[in-house]
Design a protein around this motif. Structure first.
Motif, PDB file in Angstrom:
ATOM      1  N   VAL A 125      -8.427 -16.993   0.400  1.00 51.78           N
ATOM      2  CA  VAL A 125      -9.727 -17.390  -0.201  1.00 51.78           C
ATOM      3  C   VAL A 125      -9.469 -17.873  -1.665  1.00 51.78           C
ATOM      4  O   VAL A 125     -10.421 -18.565  -2.203  1.00 51.78           O
ATOM      5  CB  VAL A 125     -10.671 -16.637   0.009  1.00 51.78           C
ATOM      6  N   LYS A 126      -8.376 -17.542  -2.074  1.00 53.47           N
ATOM      7  CA  LYS A 126      -8.165 -17.625  -3.515  1.00 53.47           C
ATOM      8  C   LYS A 126      -7.475 -18.982  -3.812  1.00 53.47           C
ATOM      9  O   LYS A 126      -6.344 -19.455  -3.192  1.00 53.47           O
ATOM     10  CB  LYS A 126      -7.311 -16.635  -4.276  1.00 53.47           C
ATOM     11  N   ARG A 127      -7.877 -19.806  -4.765  1.00 53.73           N
ATOM     12  CA  ARG A 127      -7.113 -21.206  -4.915  1.00 53.73           C
ATOM     13  C   ARG A 127      -5.471 -20.945  -5.047  1.00 53.73           C
ATOM     14  O   ARG A 127      -5.186 -20.103  -6.031  1.00 53.73           O
ATOM     15  CB  ARG A 127      -7.585 -21.655  -6.196  1.00 53.73           C
ATOM     16  N   PRO A 128      -4.892 -21.497  -4.557  1.00 60.12           N
ATOM     17  CA  PRO A 128      -3.291 -21.320  -4.639  1.00 60.12           C
ATOM     18  C   PRO A 128      -2.758 -22.208  -5.688  1.00 60.12           C
ATOM     19  O   PRO A 128      -3.371 -22.962  -6.318  1.00 60.12           O
ATOM     20  CB  PRO A 128      -2.718 -22.263  -3.218  1.00 60.12           C
ATOM     21  N   GLU A 129      -1.747 -21.612  -6.046  1.00 59.97           N
ATOM     22  CA  GLU A 129      -0.863 -22.169  -7.321  1.00 59.97           C
ATOM     23  C   GLU A 129      -0.686 -23.592  -7.054  1.00 59.97           C
ATOM     24  O   GLU A 129      -0.156 -24.024  -5.821  1.00 59.97           O
ATOM     25  CB  GLU A 129       0.666 -21.558  -7.442  1.00 59.97           C
ATOM     26  N   GLY A 130      -0.785 -24.550  -8.164  1.00 63.05           N
ATOM     27  CA  GLY A 130      -0.514 -25.977  -7.767  1.00 63.05           C
ATOM     28  C   GLY A 130      -1.665 -26.893  -7.425  1.00 63.05           C
ATOM     29  O   GLY A 130      -1.466 -28.157  -7.248  1.00 63.05           O
ATOM     30  N   TYR A 131      -2.939 -25.951  -6.882  1.00 65.50           N
ATOM     31  CA  TYR A 131      -3.882 -26.873  -6.228  1.00 65.50           C
ATOM     32  C   TYR A 131      -4.783 -27.451  -7.431  1.00 65.50           C
ATOM     33  O   TYR A 131      -5.086 -26.533  -8.413  1.00 65.50           O
ATOM     34  CB  TYR A 131      -4.636 -26.029  -5.664  1.00 65.50           C
ATOM     35  N   THR A 132      -5.197 -28.588  -7.467  1.00 58.69           N
ATOM     36  CA  THR A 132      -6.273 -28.728  -8.383  1.00 58.69           C
ATOM     37  C   THR A 132      -7.420 -29.589  -7.706  1.00 58.69           C
ATOM     38  O   THR A 132      -7.552 -30.373  -6.714  1.00 58.69           O
ATOM     39  CB  THR A 132      -5.911 -29.941  -9.189  1.00 58.69           C
ATOM     40  N   PRO A 133      -8.547 -28.692  -7.924  1.00 56.26           N
ATOM     41  CA  PRO A 133      -9.919 -29.404  -7.004  1.00 56.26           C
ATOM     42  C   PRO A 133     -10.079 -30.617  -7.340  1.00 56.26           C
ATOM     43  O   PRO A 133      -9.869 -31.176  -8.451  1.00 56.26           O
ATOM     44  CB  PRO A 133     -10.935 -28.420  -7.635  1.00 56.26           C
ATOM     45  N   VAL A 134     -10.785 -31.648  -6.337  1.00 53.01           N
ATOM     46  CA  VAL A 134     -10.998 -32.761  -6.698  1.00 53.01           C
ATOM     47  C   VAL A 134     -12.546 -33.026  -6.848  1.00 53.01           C
ATOM     48  O   VAL A 134     -13.281 -34.067  -6.496  1.00 53.01           O
ATOM     49  CB  VAL A 134     -10.336 -33.709  -5.817  1.00 53.01           C
ATOM     50  N   TYR A 135     -13.440 -31.965  -6.902  1.00 52.61           N
ATOM     51  CA  TYR A 135     -14.702 -32.044  -7.055  1.00 52.61           C
ATOM     52  C   TYR A 135     -14.984 -31.556  -8.610  1.00 52.61           C
ATOM     53  O   TYR A 135     -14.162 -30.910  -9.156  1.00 52.61           O
ATOM     54  CB  TYR A 135     -15.624 -31.183  -6.065  1.00 52.61           C
ATOM     55  N   SER A 136     -16.000 -32.071  -9.009  1.00 48.94           N
ATOM     56  CA  SER A 136     -16.594 -31.419 -10.597  1.00 48.94           C
ATOM     57  C   SER A 136     -17.463 -30.094 -10.311  1.00 48.94           C
ATOM     58  O   SER A 136     -18.390 -29.902  -9.602  1.00 48.94           O
ATOM     59  CB  SER A 136     -17.234 -32.555 -11.309  1.00 48.94           C
ATOM     60  N   GLU A 137     -16.991 -29.162 -11.118  1.00 49.37           N
ATOM     61  CA  GLU A 137     -17.815 -27.874 -11.157  1.00 49.37           C
ATOM     62  C   GLU A 137     -18.792 -27.832 -12.177  1.00 49.37           C
ATOM     63  O   GLU A 137     -19.689 -26.908 -12.250  1.00 49.37           O
ATOM     64  CB  GLU A 137     -16.818 -26.715 -11.202  1.00 49.37           C
ATOM     65  N   ASP A 138     -18.482 -28.669 -13.010  1.00 49.28           N
ATOM     66  CA  ASP A 138     -19.606 -28.788 -14.189  1.00 49.28           C
ATOM     67  C   ASP A 138     -20.524 -30.031 -14.608  1.00 49.28           C
ATOM     68  O   ASP A 138     -20.782 -30.340 -15.331  1.00 49.28           O
ATOM     69  CB  ASP A 138     -19.040 -28.056 -15.450  1.00 49.28           C
ATOM     70  N   GLY A 139     -20.420 -30.752 -13.495  1.00 47.19           N
ATOM     71  CA  GLY A 139     -21.088 -31.841 -13.564  1.00 47.19           C
ATOM     72  C   GLY A 139     -21.656 -32.550 -12.329  1.00 47.19           C
ATOM     73  O   GLY A 139     -21.528 -31.701 -11.188  1.00 47.19           O
ATOM     74  N   ALA A 140     -22.002 -33.671 -12.222  1.00 43.75           N
ATOM     75  CA  ALA A 140     -22.664 -34.097 -10.795  1.00 43.75           C
ATOM     76  C   ALA A 140     -21.221 -34.592 -10.035  1.00 43.75           C
ATOM     77  O   ALA A 140     -20.421 -35.307 -10.744  1.00 43.75           O
ATOM     78  CB  ALA A 140     -23.554 -35.539 -11.070  1.00 43.75           C
ATOM     79  N   ASN A 141     -21.493 -34.751  -8.643  1.00 42.00           N
ATOM     80  CA  ASN A 141     -20.407 -35.260  -7.943  1.00 42.00           C
ATOM     81  C   ASN A 141     -20.961 -36.340  -7.145  1.00 42.00           C
ATOM     82  O   ASN A 141     -22.223 -36.811  -7.204  1.00 42.00           O
ATOM     83  CB  ASN A 141     -20.218 -34.357  -6.914  1.00 42.00           C
ATOM     84  N   ASP A 142     -19.916 -37.218  -6.686  1.00 50.01           N
ATOM     85  CA  ASP A 142     -20.604 -38.374  -5.891  1.00 50.01           C
ATOM     86  C   ASP A 142     -21.365 -38.381  -4.871  1.00 50.01           C
ATOM     87  O   ASP A 142     -21.509 -37.462  -4.115  1.00 50.01           O
ATOM     88  CB  ASP A 142     -18.944 -38.900  -5.473  1.00 50.01           C
ATOM     89  N   ALA A 143     -22.303 -39.223  -4.774  1.00 52.67           N
ATOM     90  CA  ALA A 143     -23.501 -39.064  -3.702  1.00 52.67           C
ATOM     91  C   ALA A 143     -23.054 -39.047  -2.315  1.00 52.67           C
ATOM     92  O   ALA A 143     -23.395 -38.222  -1.663  1.00 52.67           O
ATOM     93  CB  ALA A 143     -24.345 -40.165  -3.764  1.00 52.67           C
ATOM     94  N   SER A 144     -21.822 -39.649  -2.102  1.00 54.09           N
ATOM     95  CA  SER A 144     -21.377 -39.891  -0.737  1.00 54.09           C
ATOM     96  C   SER A 144     -20.584 -38.503  -0.317  1.00 54.09           C
ATOM     97  O   SER A 144     -20.454 -37.923   0.701  1.00 54.09           O
ATOM     98  CB  SER A 144     -20.325 -40.936  -0.359  1.00 54.09           C
TER      99      SER A 144
END
Ligand code: HEC
Length: 241
Positions: free
Chosen positions: A117-136
């Protein structure tokens, strides 16, 4: 706030306290879920909610596990009665010889399950955790939030957490932006704080009894983005938690 909601919040609070000082393994979720299935058609006053069954199961299991002894008893009570707080708490005072050993095993199991359940090494999330995300992306996440095919036990995220804005089954920790501490992630997986995607994985693996979603998959990305959005909304409302 409805009566049912009050109960849910009390139970959540109790789980929080329990989990803070024990080493729970939430194996009994399945028992709670099958009970829930039989009660689904009853009115909310006569039957416990999915969340309360989940929590009482977890509670009974947490006690049994932490005490080392009395496990069978606590489990049996939990399954038979659904609401096993009293019994599970009263029992298992015995300090077994194997207690230290059991604690070590619990720690090792925690470390193992944390890997999933922990973010693996080398993984970069593709959503924003501190702002708005795309409506779709948000729409996709919202659809998955109500999708019970994500779990192995017939539950959807919304089964426990309710519809956004109506029946919110979240703890006060949800008022903080991610990453933040969530009691279940800490006590069950030894994670002092979690990102939104990690918390989705925690709920996938524990209450949903499913495999974690693929890191970087659309499902995980959209669900995490949706949770960030719900969190932002939640933080802006007042709650009696
Ligand atoms: C069987 C009930 C259940 C189901 C189903 C469930 N959860 Fe949870 N969820 C919980 C519990 C219990 C907690 C932990 C509360 C605590 O420890 O403070 C939690 C916590 C969370 C949190 C953290 C809230 C905070 O305080 O920051 C998020 C986000 C979350 N769940 C999302 C999801 C998502 C997404 C799904 C579906 C993939 C899901 N949950 C399915 C029971 C459930």
């Amino acid at each position: 706030m409805s009566h049912d909601n009050d109960k849910r919040h009390r139970l959540l609070g109790r789980l929080d306290r329990q989990l803070a000082c024990t080493a729970p393994v939430l194996v009994l979720v399945a028992a709670g879920v099958s009970l829930q299935a039989t009660m689904e058609n009853e009115s909310s006053d006569s039957g416990p909610s999915t969340l309360s069954l989940f929590l009482s199961s977890a509670h009974a299991e947490a006690q049994g596990e932490a005490e080392g002894e009395a496990e069978g008893e606590a489990e049996a009570e939990g399954e038979a009665e659904g609401e096993a707080e009293g019994e599970a708490e009263g029992e298992g005072e015995a300090e077994g010889e194997g207690e230290g050993e059991a604690e070590g095993e619990a720690e090792a199991a925690k470390a193992d399950s944390r890997e999933a359940v922990k973010r693996p090494e080398g993984y970069t999330p593709v959503y924003s955790e501190d702002g708005a995300n795309d409506a779709s992306l948000l729409a996709q996440g919202e659809a998955l939030y109500y999708d019970d095919s994500l779990s192995s036990n017939g539950l959807a995220c919304a089964s426990c957490h309710g519809s956004d804005g109506e029946d919110v089954g979240y703890q006060a920790t949800f008022e903080q932006p991610f990453p933040h501490r969530v009691a279940m992630a800490d006590s069950r997986f030894g994670m002092p704080e979690v990102h939104a995607d990690e918390m989705v994985q925690v709920c996938m693996v524990a209450p949903m009894e499913a495999e974690p979603l693929g890191w970087g998959s659309e499902a995980l990305t959209s669900l995490a983005a949706y949770m960030v959005e719900v969190q932002r909304r939640f933080a802006g409302e007042s709650h009696d938690l």
